[in-house]
Design a protein around this motif. Structure first.
Motif, short mmCIF file in Angstrom:
data_model
loop_
_atom_site.label_atom_id
_atom_site.label_comp_id
_atom_site.label_asym_id
_atom_site.label_seq_id
_atom_site.Cartn_x
_atom_site.Cartn_y
_atom_site.Cartn_z
N GLY A 82 13.64 15.23 13.24
CA GLY A 82 12.21 14.73 13.67
C GLY A 82 11.55 16.20 14.45
N ASP A 83 10.38 16.94 13.98
CA ASP A 83 9.53 17.30 14.72
C ASP A 83 9.27 17.29 15.47
OD1 ASP A 83 10.13 19.35 12.31
OD2 ASP A 83 8.64 18.09 11.35
N ALA A 84 8.33 18.69 16.23
CA ALA A 84 7.98 18.39 17.92
C ALA A 84 6.76 19.25 17.97
CB ALA A 84 9.25 18.43 19.41
N GLY A 85 5.77 18.66 19.15
CA GLY A 85 4.74 19.69 19.33
C GLY A 85 4.06 20.16 17.90
N ASP A 86 3.75 20.97 17.22
CA ASP A 86 2.59 21.18 16.11
C ASP A 86 3.47 22.18 15.21
OD1 ASP A 86 2.02 25.00 17.69
OD2 ASP A 86 3.82 24.16 17.38
N GLY A 87 4.75 21.27 14.76
CA GLY A 87 5.82 22.19 14.08
C GLY A 87 6.56 22.87 14.11
N GLU B 119 6.59 13.55 20.73
CA GLU B 119 7.63 14.16 21.14
C GLU B 119 8.78 12.78 21.88
OE1 GLU B 119 5.09 17.64 23.13
OE2 GLU B 119 5.22 16.40 23.94
N LEU B 120 7.84 12.18 22.28
CA LEU B 120 8.29 11.22 22.61
C LEU B 120 9.43 9.91 21.50
CD1 LEU B 120 8.93 8.49 25.23
CD2 LEU B 120 7.27 6.82 23.72
N ALA B 121 8.73 10.13 20.30
CA ALA B 121 9.69 9.35 19.34
C ALA B 121 11.36 9.82 19.01
CB ALA B 121 8.52 8.63 18.28
N ALA B 122 10.62 11.90 19.24
CA ALA B 122 12.18 12.75 19.25
C ALA B 122 12.85 12.08 20.21
CB ALA B 122 10.75 13.92 18.69
#
Length: 232
Positions: free
Chosen positions: A182-187, A166-169
């Motif tokens: 970028g995907d966040a969380g569980d997709g 999440e931070l990288a996104a």
């Protein structure tokens, strides 16, 4: 991407620093395009005297000024504190008290804490998140708390990877990294970054090649980017 890690651990070795290092490494791995991150660690125990002097003199010492400049110039922050009396440590709070009040405005921040028992895990939402919301930072949805029994146990590494992703996104979105999805969380949620503009959606097939001219005419507010990360 410039990533600064603020660790308020007091002992050597420190579980707080260990968690900080794991979060930093995971964020580097999650950086878009495998670009990694330029990581700087700020150990607050080494700045304790200068922080105290800053309160009485109004001027930071050389090392403290350098640390403050690093935080201000970072694309994202990881902040980790031990739990003292059911809250963040005084040293941790003092560092952010001497930081300029506008320094974290819109800056992506990952919050984390360590403690002796899982009963203090609510420190993330009752103390750390309100502090950085007050400073107008963009706090990632997932915080990471590590109790003594969590080390080596199932679940901690998953939380670390999720929060780091999440931070990288967020760092990539705020920096306008071109052609990165970028995907966040569980997709569930997805943020596609194209130049300085961001198109948020949930469909995995919506990549840069699928964007139309109409997509380039839409600028998604930063709040909606955060909402996209929280989906899933």
């Amino acid at each position: 991407m410039k990533l600064v890690v603020v660790s308020a651990g007091l002992s050597v070795p420190s579980s707080t620093r260990l968690l900080a290092d794991r979060l930093a490494a995971a964020t580097g791995r999650a950086a878009p395009g495998g670009a990694g991150a330029e990581i700087r660690v700020v150990e607050l125990r080494e700045l304790a005297v200068e922080i105290a002097h800053n309160f009485t003199s109004g001027f930071p010492g050389t090392k403290l000024a350098d640390a403050l400049d690093a935080v201000i110039g970072a694309d994202g922050l990881i902040v980790v504190t031990p739990v003292f009396t059911a809250s963040y440590s005084g040293l941790f709070k003092s560092f952010f008290d001497v930081l300029d009040k506008d320094a974290l405005d819109g800056k992506p921040v990952l919050i984390a804490a360590t403690g002796g028992t899982a009963r203090h895990s609510l420190v993330l939402d009752h103390a750390l998140r309100p502090l950085f919301s007050y400073l107008r930072a963009a706090v990632v949805p997932t915080g990471v708390y590590a109790a003594s029994e969590d080390w080596g146990a199932e679940g901690l590494e998953e939380r670390i990877e999720r929060a780091a992703g999440e931070l990288a996104a967020l760092m990539a979105a705020k920096g306008g990294v071109a052609g990165v999805a970028g995907d966040a969380g569980d997709g569930g949620g997805r943020v596609t970054v194209v130049g300085p503009r961001v198109v948020a959606g949930r469909s995995p097939e919506r990549g840069p090649a699928a964007l139309t001219d109409a997509a380039f005419e839409t600028v998604v507010p930063f709040e909606q980017r955060l909402a996209a990360l929280r989906q899933g």
